[in-house]
Design an enzyme around this catalytic site. Sequence first.
Site, PDB file in Angstrom:
ATOM      1  N   LYS A  85       0.709  -1.101   0.205  1.00 32.23           N
ATOM      2  CA  LYS A  85      -0.032   0.038   0.033  1.00 32.23           C
ATOM      3  C   LYS A  85       0.852   1.240   0.196  1.00 32.23           C
ATOM      4  CE  LYS A  85      -0.900   0.356   5.053  1.00 32.23           C
ATOM      5  NZ  LYS A  85      -1.859   0.443   6.115  1.00 32.23           N
ATOM      6  N   ASP A  86       2.358   1.116   0.178  1.00 36.32           N
ATOM      7  CA  ASP A  86       3.107   2.305   0.139  1.00 36.32           C
ATOM      8  C   ASP A  86       3.702   2.619  -1.208  1.00 36.32           C
ATOM      9  OD1 ASP A  86       2.707   2.820   2.789  1.00 36.32           O
ATOM     10  OD2 ASP A  86       4.659   1.558   3.389  1.00 36.32           O
ATOM     11  N   ARG A 137      -7.769   8.016   3.867  1.00 36.54           N
ATOM     12  CA  ARG A 137      -8.610   7.049   3.738  1.00 36.54           C
ATOM     13  C   ARG A 137      -9.637   6.685   4.968  1.00 36.54           C
ATOM     14  NH1 ARG A 137      -8.787   1.826   5.134  1.00 36.54           N
ATOM     15  NH2 ARG A 137      -6.575   1.839   5.800  1.00 36.54           N
ATOM     16  N   ARG A 138      -8.622   6.450   6.127  1.00 32.70           N
ATOM     17  CA  ARG A 138      -9.518   6.192   7.231  1.00 32.70           C
ATOM     18  C   ARG A 138     -10.148   7.305   7.881  1.00 32.70           C
ATOM     19  NH1 ARG A 138      -3.863   3.348   8.960  1.00 32.70           N
ATOM     20  NH2 ARG A 138      -4.348   1.229   8.532  1.00 32.70           N
ATOM     21  N   ARG A 155       1.810  10.638  12.523  1.00 31.32           N
ATOM     22  CA  ARG A 155       2.840   9.808  11.499  1.00 31.32           C
ATOM     23  C   ARG A 155       3.643   9.026  12.394  1.00 31.32           C
ATOM     24  NH1 ARG A 155       5.007  12.106   7.247  1.00 31.32           N
ATOM     25  NH2 ARG A 155       5.738   9.902   6.788  1.00 31.32           N
ATOM     26  N   GLY A 156       4.367   8.195  11.637  1.00 34.44           N
ATOM     27  CA  GLY A 156       5.585   7.491  12.345  1.00 34.44           C
ATOM     28  C   GLY A 156       5.259   5.940  12.341  1.00 34.44           C
ATOM     29  N   ASN A 157       6.095   5.028  12.754  1.00 30.63           N
ATOM     30  CA  ASN A 157       6.018   3.786  12.738  1.00 30.63           C
ATOM     31  C   ASN A 157       4.944   3.292  13.872  1.00 30.63           C
ATOM     32  OD1 ASN A 157       7.186   3.345  15.104  1.00 30.63           O
ATOM     33  ND2 ASN A 157       9.295   3.219  13.960  1.00 30.63           N
ATOM     34  N   ARG A 161       3.350   5.501  16.935  1.00 28.87           N
ATOM     35  CA  ARG A 161       1.931   5.971  16.956  1.00 28.87           C
ATOM     36  C   ARG A 161       1.331   5.219  18.443  1.00 28.87           C
ATOM     37  NH1 ARG A 161      -0.417   5.416  10.782  1.00 28.87           N
ATOM     38  NH2 ARG A 161       1.797   5.780   9.723  1.00 28.87           N
ATOM     39  N   CYS A 248      -2.304  10.151  -2.551  1.00 27.69           N
ATOM     40  CA  CYS A 248      -2.428  10.496  -1.338  1.00 27.69           C
ATOM     41  C   CYS A 248      -3.336  11.594  -0.944  1.00 27.69           C
ATOM     42  CB  CYS A 248      -1.246  10.564  -0.467  1.00 27.69           C
ATOM     43  SG  CYS A 248      -0.190   9.310  -0.362  1.00 27.69           S
TER      44      CYS A 248
END
Length: 311
Positions: A85-86, A137-138, A155-157, A161, A248
């Site tokens: 998805k990235d 999307r969310r 944001r972030g890994n 989060r 995006c």
Amino acid sequence: MSLLRIGTRGSPLAMVQTTEAARKLAAANPELAAAEAIEIIEIKTTGDAVLDRALADVGGKGLFSKELDAAQIDGRIDIAVHSLKDLETLMPDGVIIAAYLEREDPRDAIIARPGGLNGSGLDGLAHGATLGTASLRRQAQVLHRRPDLNVVLIRGNVQTRLGKLENGDVDATLLALAGLNRLGLAERASHILEPEEMLPAVGQGVVAITCRSGDARVADWLAKVNHPPTATRITAERALLAALDGSCRTPVGGYAEISDDGGLWLRGLVARADGSELYATERHGSATDAEAIGRDAGEELRRRAGDDIFD
């Protein structure tokens, strides 16, 4: 010298996915099973470095892949492992998606602070609760259902989060269940959202492996780990995305399933980021027609939504 150099982002999830890909490649290709045959190379991406702005404001999905693409093209690495998805809808010249690993659970999960979810799903969040996400999307699907919620950018890994949730920055966040599963964090999920509640992103839960176009040696190795049913599902989903020219800046969801008799069921949606408009459709057909099914669904959504939603 290693026979295969694998490039990856350095996040914990990226490393888990890359290690799994390397294990599968070694198991499927005897020449890669030797201890030094495969080398994993961490490459820093712009998307990992810039965390204070939405992806749409700093270049979109390519921020997680362009450095890896460049490393493949100039020969520093042979393949790259990505969360599908990235990846952008159109791959850059010289780089192809050569394999998809079997899809993990594609659903989204709510992770709420203790006591922050009183009931089922999004309806269990308190009126006016703050929900953090980096995904338009969310955000769009949440606000379409719960316009009272305060949706903010985080944001972030995965670990970053979850840390913001623990610090009280937000009342809840949304994460891909696949990532939680791969990191051994599935128990953190407060509620798992079915596709009827939150349509997943195109390719969610899928690990994609790219290589240089024309590299027959590497392509042969990758073909042995490709999962055909996953590839068929992704063909439909990415055809839908291509027809929408999704970026995006455009909230898009797409999810295909294959039945035991070879039938394909595709669901898709496009929305405004504020949730004020949401258009959905679905298609049923043969899995052999996956690309045409996806393209047709995407073209319908584009007609119904109108061009201004894609500005």
